[in-house]
Motif scaffolding. Structure first.
Motif, PDB file in Angstrom:
ATOM      1  N   LEU A  78       8.121  -0.586  -6.354  1.00 17.65           N
ATOM      2  CA  LEU A  78       8.988  -0.340  -5.204  1.00 17.65           C
ATOM      3  C   LEU A  78       8.258  -0.708  -3.928  1.00 17.65           C
ATOM      4  N   THR A  79       8.891  -1.527  -3.115  1.00 13.51           N
ATOM      5  CA  THR A  79       8.367  -1.791  -1.783  1.00 13.51           C
ATOM      6  C   THR A  79       9.360  -1.213  -0.799  1.00 13.51           C
ATOM      7  N   ALA A  84       4.294   0.415   2.877  1.00 17.35           N
ATOM      8  CA  ALA A  84       3.570   1.596   2.382  1.00 17.35           C
ATOM      9  C   ALA A  84       2.172   1.194   1.954  1.00 17.35           C
ATOM     10  N   VAL A  85       1.326   0.972   2.943  1.00 16.72           N
ATOM     11  CA  VAL A  85      -0.044   0.571   2.664  1.00 16.72           C
ATOM     12  C   VAL A  85      -0.972   1.611   3.273  1.00 16.72           C
ATOM     13  N   ASP A  86      -2.210   1.648   2.792  1.00 17.89           N
ATOM     14  CA  ASP A  86      -3.175   2.599   3.332  1.00 17.89           C
ATOM     15  C   ASP A  86      -3.890   1.943   4.499  1.00 17.89           C
ATOM     16  N   ASN A  94      -6.903  -1.688  -0.852  1.00 18.87           N
ATOM     17  CA  ASN A  94      -5.537  -1.281  -1.176  1.00 18.87           C
ATOM     18  C   ASN A  94      -5.115  -1.846  -2.520  1.00 18.87           C
ATOM     19  N   ILE A  98      -4.337   0.194  -6.233  1.00 18.94           N
ATOM     20  CA  ILE A  98      -3.124   0.104  -7.069  1.00 18.94           C
ATOM     21  C   ILE A  98      -3.489  -0.438  -8.451  1.00 18.94           C
ATOM     22  N   ASP A 140       1.901  -5.399   1.192  1.00 23.69           N
ATOM     23  CA  ASP A 140       2.782  -4.448   0.531  1.00 23.69           C
ATOM     24  C   ASP A 140       3.416  -5.082  -0.707  1.00 23.69           C
ATOM     25  N   MET A 143       0.882  -5.686  -3.407  1.00 19.67           N
ATOM     26  CA  MET A 143       0.578  -4.450  -4.135  1.00 19.67           C
ATOM     27  C   MET A 143       1.638  -4.188  -5.204  1.00 19.67           C
ATOM     28  N   SER A 144       2.881  -4.594  -4.914  1.00 19.94           N
ATOM     29  CA  SER A 144       3.967  -4.371  -5.875  1.00 19.94           C
ATOM     30  C   SER A 144       3.866  -5.274  -7.088  1.00 19.94           C
TER      31      SER A 144
END
Lengths: 247, 253
Positions: A78-79, A84-86, A94, A98, A140, A143-144
């Motif tokens: 889910l993005t 939603a990143v640190d 990051n 994940i 983001d 990461m997904s």
């Protein structure tokens, strides 16, 4: 790949979803259109197992979102609407974070591959707090992709991006679908749906009022009449042309 | 599933500890106020306070450590609040991980960062005359009490972290907790206080915790007070954990 039928959801008095039905086939890009507050994010949150529906069923990759949430989570990424990143970690950290949580074999190698692929290699060691909006969104989405889930949900992936950032994200989404990933995206930009989506559904007042391919949707209106209009360049075309020249 | 929970929690702990080490100013902010109190009471008020001990720094130390922990846990509420705001909380929850690791990562980080604060304050104390002849076992007991106290208060901090609507709201809950040691045996003997205040001071959690730690450091018998202290810490822990889990379940729908 995704199958939704008779989905209902209310927030106290507000009846947001009143029987939503649609199907998304594997490897396609599906765009859910709707005005602000139409319930697009609610559907997405239900499909991502973050919210329980009041009624109806939804399955993702063959798993029921209510009774098999763990299997659904294995199948999706889910993005969200806001990247939603640190912010305190670097871009690379990051991705490694994940990767570890998704138990990929080589989190560091995976991170480096994605950084190169998303044009973030140079910024990899910088804290995300220093990234631009477009870079964050790219991170983001990167990461997904970790763990190559078969389904990716993108909630308004280009909201708040400049025109170049938007085009970059579009290219990424297209590549994803080309590689066989099922992409489910919500958007309020009609142009975005037109450019990307194989199928489009319009959510209005709690139900899907129309859905189909762009060609099918066009047939809903009277046939096109031919008119001659002097075509001026759009501001976007001007902007992109000038910015490109400056490089 | 449990092995996942452990490895996921350690990944989350690593992430959150990195937040602490990346912003060392948070450790400084947490320790500077207790150290200021330490100096203030040692060199300004201390001369006029009659505690019946020859080393007032030793007398002060337990209360100062509790103040440090009470202000240190605010950062747990803050970090959790920011995770919710930034959407990374939802990202974690849509992933195939042990959900418990999301909160436990923050809670364990609180133990680590407060542990660092406590050590910094003890070292500062040594400079201005703090001494203890306590052996390893007594120190272990002190560490245990402080750890339990930190754990209990950290779960208290999780509640506003999950439910606050503004960042100020997420931090405001700690003010009364930071204030509690002042109305306890932390700085002056409770016998000097007027009736109702004394009754409150002697029956609130800080006094029993302070007295137990003081006795352990001074190699005095701890008596029954340590059971009162442990009961308070465990009680707070259980209630706070239950409320935090309720807030959490509400949050994730």
């Amino acid at each position: 790949m995704i199958s939704v039928s008779g989905l209902h959801k209310s927030y106290s008095e507000l009846h947001v979803l009143r029987g939503v039905d649609f199907e998304v086939t594997a490897g396609s890009i599906f765009a859910l259109l709707g005005s602000n507050g139409a319930g697009k994010t609610t559907i997405l949150r239900i499909l991502a197992t973050l919210l329980k529906p009041d009624g109806g069923t939804a399955t993702v990759n063959g798993f029921d979102v209510v009774s098999q949430p763990a299997e659904v989570r294995e199948s999706i990424s889910l993005t969200g609407q806001f990247a939603a990143v640190d912010e305190i970690l670097t871009g690379r950290e990051n991705l490694i974070l994940i990767g570890r949580l998704r138990r990929v074999d080589d989190p560091k190698g995976t991170a480096d591959d994605l950084l190169a692929r998303f044009g973030l290699a140079e910024a990899a060691g910088r804290r995300v707090a220093t990234y631009s909006g477009g870079m964050r969104r790219r991170l983001d989405i990167a990461m997904s992709l970790i763990g190559t889930p078969p389904v990716i949900f993108l909630d308004e992936p280009t909201t708040g991006l400049d025109p170049e950032g938007r085009i970059e994200v579009w290219q990424v989404i297209q590549q994803l679908a080309d590689s066989g990933t099922t992409v489910f995206l919500t958007t309020q930009y009609l142009e975005e749906a037109e450019k990307l989506a194989d199928r489009i559904a319009i959510l209005h007042q709690g139900t899907i009022i129309v859905s189909g391919t762009l060609a099918e949707l066009r047939e809903l209106l009277p046939p096109a009449s031919v008119e001659y209009v002097e075509r001026q360049p759009t501001l976007e075309e001007i902007f992109l042309a000038i910015v490109k020249e400056q490089r | 599933m449990t092995t996942h929970a452990l490895s996921d929690t350690s990944v989350m702990l690593g992430r959150s500890v990195r937040h602490v080490t990346r912003s060392l100013d948070t450790i400084i902010t947490v320790t500077i106020m207790p150290i200021a109190f330490l100096l203030l009471f040692r060199y300004v008020f201390g001369g006029a306070i009659e505690t019946g001990t020859d080393n007032y720094v030793n007398y002060l130390m337990p209360g100062i450590l509790l103040i440090a922990i009470a202000s240190g846990i605010t950062y747990t509420a803050y970090r959790l609040f920011m995770d919710l705001q930034r959407g990374i909380f939802e990202r974690f929850h849509s992933m195939p991980i042990a959900r418990s690791s999301v909160l436990w990562g923050h809670v364990l980080t609180s133990l680590v960062s407060n542990g660092i604060s406590v050590v910094v304050i003890l070292l500062s104390g040594l400079v201005i005359g703090f001494r203890s002849s306590a052996g390893p076992l007594a120190w272990l007991a002190v560490a245990g009490i402080l750890g339990l106290f930190t754990l209990a208060l950290t779960w208290v901090a999780v509640i506003p972290g999950l439910t606050a609507s503004t960042v100020d709201g997420a931090a405001a809950f700690s003010y009364p907790i930071v204030f509690l040691p002042f109305v306890s045996s932390a700085f002056v003997p409770t016998e000097t206080m007027p009736g109702p205040v004394r009754a409150f001071a002697e029956n609130q959690p800080v006094t029993s915790i302070v007295n137990s730690i003081r006795a352990l450091l001074e190699q005095q018998p701890v008596g029954t007070e340590i059971w009162t202290a442990l009961a308070w810490c465990t009680g707070i822990l259980v209630v706070a954990y239950a409320l935090a889990m309720r807030a959490y379940r509400r949050k994730i729908g």
